[in-house]
Design a protein around this motif. Sequence first.
Motif, PDB file in Angstrom:
ATOM      1  N   ARG A   1      -4.920  -8.880  14.212  1.00 20.80           N
ATOM      2  CA  ARG A   1      -3.736  -8.690  13.426  1.00 20.80           C
ATOM      3  C   ARG A   1      -3.069  -7.649  13.609  1.00 20.80           C
ATOM      4  NH1 ARG A   1      -6.776 -11.399   8.357  1.00 20.80           N
ATOM      5  NH2 ARG A   1      -5.035 -10.515   7.136  1.00 20.80           N
ATOM      6  N   CYS A   2      -2.697  -7.122  14.845  1.00 22.70           N
ATOM      7  CA  CYS A   2      -2.074  -5.780  14.783  1.00 22.70           C
ATOM      8  C   CYS A   2      -0.529  -5.612  13.977  1.00 22.70           C
ATOM      9  CB  CYS A   2      -1.730  -5.709  16.608  1.00 22.70           C
ATOM     10  SG  CYS A   2      -2.997  -4.977  17.426  1.00 22.70           S
ATOM     11  N   THR A   3       0.134  -6.809  14.069  1.00 23.80           N
ATOM     12  CA  THR A   3       1.458  -6.494  13.085  1.00 23.80           C
ATOM     13  C   THR A   3       1.073  -6.365  11.999  1.00 23.80           C
ATOM     14  OG1 THR A   3       2.382  -8.442  14.708  1.00 23.80           O
ATOM     15  CG2 THR A   3       3.399  -8.004  12.356  1.00 23.80           C
ATOM     16  N   GLU A   4       0.125  -6.524  11.123  1.00 19.55           N
ATOM     17  CA  GLU A   4      -0.267  -6.229   9.713  1.00 19.55           C
ATOM     18  C   GLU A   4      -0.889  -4.805   9.860  1.00 19.55           C
ATOM     19  OE1 GLU A   4      -2.237  -9.512   7.514  1.00 19.55           O
ATOM     20  OE2 GLU A   4      -2.173 -10.294   9.262  1.00 19.55           O
ATOM     21  N   ALA A   5      -1.778  -4.523  11.004  1.00 19.25           N
ATOM     22  CA  ALA A   5      -2.336  -3.329  10.922  1.00 19.25           C
ATOM     23  C   ALA A   5      -1.484  -1.907  11.126  1.00 19.25           C
ATOM     24  CB  ALA A   5      -3.180  -3.130  12.125  1.00 19.25           C
ATOM     25  N   VAL A   6      -0.264  -2.500  11.922  1.00 19.79           N
ATOM     26  CA  VAL A   6       0.564  -1.245  12.119  1.00 19.79           C
ATOM     27  C   VAL A   6       0.920  -0.567  10.899  1.00 19.79           C
ATOM     28  CG1 VAL A   6       2.826  -0.647  12.801  1.00 19.79           C
ATOM     29  CG2 VAL A   6       1.467  -2.163  14.238  1.00 19.79           C
ATOM     30  N   LYS A   7       1.275  -1.290   9.830  1.00 23.16           N
ATOM     31  CA  LYS A   7       1.882  -0.577   8.553  1.00 23.16           C
ATOM     32  C   LYS A   7       0.799   0.399   7.966  1.00 23.16           C
ATOM     33  CE  LYS A   7       0.404  -3.827   5.139  1.00 23.16           C
ATOM     34  NZ  LYS A   7       0.658  -4.197   3.587  1.00 23.16           N
ATOM     35  N   HIS A   8      -0.494  -0.161   7.933  1.00 21.79           N
ATOM     36  CA  HIS A   8      -1.527   0.728   7.561  1.00 21.79           C
ATOM     37  C   HIS A   8      -1.923   2.035   8.568  1.00 21.79           C
ATOM     38  CE1 HIS A   8      -2.841  -1.665   4.100  1.00 21.79           C
ATOM     39  NE2 HIS A   8      -2.784  -2.742   5.108  1.00 21.79           N
ATOM     40  N   LEU A   9      -1.619   1.725   9.687  1.00 22.58           N
ATOM     41  CA  LEU A   9      -1.964   2.993  10.694  1.00 22.58           C
ATOM     42  C   LEU A   9      -0.950   3.858  10.438  1.00 22.58           C
ATOM     43  CD1 LEU A   9      -3.554   0.799  13.540  1.00 22.58           C
ATOM     44  CD2 LEU A   9      -4.583   2.612  11.993  1.00 22.58           C
ATOM     45  N   GLU A  10       0.321   3.338  10.336  1.00 22.64           N
ATOM     46  CA  GLU A  10       1.451   4.176  10.056  1.00 22.64           C
ATOM     47  C   GLU A  10       1.247   5.023   8.899  1.00 22.64           C
ATOM     48  OE1 GLU A  10       4.862   1.672  10.847  1.00 22.64           O
ATOM     49  OE2 GLU A  10       4.985   2.062  12.760  1.00 22.64           O
ATOM     50  N   ARG A  11       0.978   4.450   7.800  1.00 26.39           N
ATOM     51  CA  ARG A  11       0.793   5.047   6.589  1.00 26.39           C
ATOM     52  C   ARG A  11      -0.345   5.947   6.801  1.00 26.39           C
ATOM     53  NH1 ARG A  11       2.933   7.527   2.493  1.00 26.39           N
ATOM     54  NH2 ARG A  11       2.090   7.049   0.512  1.00 26.39           N
ATOM     55  N   THR A  12      -1.117   5.757   7.376  1.00 26.16           N
ATOM     56  CA  THR A  12      -2.293   6.760   7.584  1.00 26.16           C
ATOM     57  C   THR A  12      -1.972   8.055   8.032  1.00 26.16           C
ATOM     58  OG1 THR A  12      -3.978   5.037   7.856  1.00 26.16           O
ATOM     59  CG2 THR A  12      -4.552   7.133   8.615  1.00 26.16           C
ATOM     60  N   LEU A  13      -0.821   7.827   9.125  1.00 24.99           N
ATOM     61  CA  LEU A  13      -0.283   9.075  10.155  1.00 24.99           C
ATOM     62  C   LEU A  13       0.532   9.722   9.142  1.00 24.99           C
ATOM     63  CD1 LEU A  13      -0.350   7.635  13.397  1.00 24.99           C
ATOM     64  CD2 LEU A  13      -1.601   9.592  12.591  1.00 24.99           C
ATOM     65  N   GLU A  14       1.460   9.100   8.020  1.00 25.13           N
ATOM     66  CA  GLU A  14       2.411   9.696   7.253  1.00 25.13           C
ATOM     67  C   GLU A  14       1.530  10.661   6.216  1.00 25.13           C
ATOM     68  OE1 GLU A  14       4.335   6.783   4.948  1.00 25.13           O
ATOM     69  OE2 GLU A  14       5.180   5.779   6.737  1.00 25.13           O
ATOM     70  N   LEU A  15       0.400  10.108   5.933  1.00 22.37           N
ATOM     71  CA  LEU A  15      -0.502  10.930   4.834  1.00 22.37           C
ATOM     72  C   LEU A  15      -1.325  12.007   5.701  1.00 22.37           C
ATOM     73  CD1 LEU A  15      -1.637   7.782   2.727  1.00 22.37           C
ATOM     74  CD2 LEU A  15      -0.241   9.553   2.082  1.00 22.37           C
ATOM     75  N   ARG A  16      -1.837  11.648   6.885  1.00 23.43           N
ATOM     76  CA  ARG A  16      -2.474  12.594   7.429  1.00 23.43           C
ATOM     77  C   ARG A  16      -2.146  12.628   9.100  1.00 23.43           C
ATOM     78  NH1 ARG A  16      -8.784  11.746   7.034  1.00 23.43           N
ATOM     79  NH2 ARG A  16      -8.587  13.061   8.816  1.00 23.43           N
TER      80      ARG A  16
ATOM     81  N   SER B   1      -3.941   0.425  -6.558  1.00 24.33           N
ATOM     82  CA  SER B   1      -3.816   1.317  -7.377  1.00 24.33           C
ATOM     83  C   SER B   1      -4.026   2.793  -6.968  1.00 24.33           C
ATOM     84  CB  SER B   1      -5.062   0.895  -8.448  1.00 24.33           C
ATOM     85  OG  SER B   1      -6.255   1.198  -7.672  1.00 24.33           O
ATOM     86  N   HIS B   2      -4.405   2.975  -5.690  1.00 29.37           N
ATOM     87  CA  HIS B   2      -4.285   4.046  -5.123  1.00 29.37           C
ATOM     88  C   HIS B   2      -3.736   4.102  -3.630  1.00 29.37           C
ATOM     89  CE1 HIS B   2      -7.676   4.207  -7.760  1.00 29.37           C
ATOM     90  NE2 HIS B   2      -7.491   5.789  -7.637  1.00 29.37           N
ATOM     91  N   PRO B   3      -2.348   4.070  -3.553  1.00 31.68           N
ATOM     92  CA  PRO B   3      -1.475   3.744  -2.367  1.00 31.68           C
ATOM     93  C   PRO B   3      -1.475   4.909  -1.483  1.00 31.68           C
ATOM     94  CG  PRO B   3      -0.173   4.049  -4.237  1.00 31.68           C
ATOM     95  CD  PRO B   3      -1.384   4.110  -4.848  1.00 31.68           C
ATOM     96  N   GLY B   4      -2.003   6.059  -1.971  1.00 30.37           N
ATOM     97  CA  GLY B   4      -2.044   7.161  -1.033  1.00 30.37           C
ATOM     98  C   GLY B   4      -3.269   7.694  -0.531  1.00 30.37           C
ATOM     99  N   HIS B   5      -4.180   6.806  -0.364  1.00 28.74           N
ATOM    100  CA  HIS B   5      -5.426   7.259   0.459  1.00 28.74           C
ATOM    101  C   HIS B   5      -5.553   6.791   1.791  1.00 28.74           C
ATOM    102  CE1 HIS B   5      -9.636   7.387   0.969  1.00 28.74           C
ATOM    103  NE2 HIS B   5      -9.866   7.797  -0.485  1.00 28.74           N
ATOM    104  N   ALA B   6      -5.382   7.750   2.508  1.00 25.96           N
ATOM    105  CA  ALA B   6      -5.255   7.664   4.045  1.00 25.96           C
ATOM    106  C   ALA B   6      -6.445   6.953   4.683  1.00 25.96           C
ATOM    107  CB  ALA B   6      -5.065   9.284   4.692  1.00 25.96           C
ATOM    108  N   GLN B   7      -7.660   7.472   4.179  1.00 25.84           N
ATOM    109  CA  GLN B   7      -8.833   6.714   4.843  1.00 25.84           C
ATOM    110  C   GLN B   7      -8.982   5.055   4.640  1.00 25.84           C
ATOM    111  OE1 GLN B   7     -11.312   8.511   7.058  1.00 25.84           O
ATOM    112  NE2 GLN B   7     -11.705   6.380   7.190  1.00 25.84           N
ATOM    113  N   VAL B   8      -8.507   4.820   3.328  1.00 25.04           N
ATOM    114  CA  VAL B   8      -8.496   3.459   3.359  1.00 25.04           C
ATOM    115  C   VAL B   8      -7.319   2.473   3.946  1.00 25.04           C
ATOM    116  CG1 VAL B   8      -8.287   1.386   1.244  1.00 25.04           C
ATOM    117  CG2 VAL B   8      -9.597   3.783   0.921  1.00 25.04           C
ATOM    118  N   HIS B   9      -6.152   3.176   4.130  1.00 24.97           N
ATOM    119  CA  HIS B   9      -5.259   2.656   5.038  1.00 24.97           C
ATOM    120  C   HIS B   9      -5.782   2.474   6.197  1.00 24.97           C
ATOM    121  CE1 HIS B   9      -1.706   2.038   2.536  1.00 24.97           C
ATOM    122  NE2 HIS B   9      -1.890   3.221   2.047  1.00 24.97           N
ATOM    123  N   PHE B  10      -6.464   3.607   6.807  1.00 22.08           N
ATOM    124  CA  PHE B  10      -6.960   3.504   8.243  1.00 22.08           C
ATOM    125  C   PHE B  10      -8.073   2.569   8.240  1.00 22.08           C
ATOM    126  CE2 PHE B  10     -10.490   4.478  11.001  1.00 22.08           C
ATOM    127  CZ  PHE B  10      -9.659   4.541  12.405  1.00 22.08           C
TER     128      PHE B  10
END
Length: 141
Positions: free
Chosen positions: A94-109, A74-83
């Motif tokens: 589980r680095c493969t899954e982690a990458v999408k969250h970390l990349e999204r973190t950096l897109e946002l911040r 419900s809040h896909p743009g929350h950088a801290q939660v992605h991090f």
Amino acid sequence: RGGVPAVERALERQYDAAFTAYRAGEYRRSLEFVRLVEALRPDHAEIRFLKGFDLQMLGRLEEAVAAYEAYLSSHPGHAQVHFNAGHALVRLGRCTEAVKHLERTLELRPDYEEAREILSSCMVQRSARGAPGTHTEETTT
């Protein structure tokens, strides 16, 4: 009293107590209040973030990731939660899954250096294992 139903006042009190315990580093206690908030309002988005953090700090990483994913639905743009989700996934190996969250973190911040460092480390691990989609594989094919 002020038009606020009793359930809403109880919800606010429980959330405040959960947040106060979290800020004091009392994660088990915070989680108890989180559960009370969930009982009053299962769809309370902010409590999912707090629940994820409490669980992560208690070492319950799988549950933490699930709570973060629920929040992000419900809040896909929350950088801290992605991090936080990415960090927990890295700790689970589980680095493969982690990458999408970390990349999204950096897109946002883009200035989030810790996310950049963990992502870089994760990419190195993936390259060493020959994981699909790594930079090394892409340049050698």
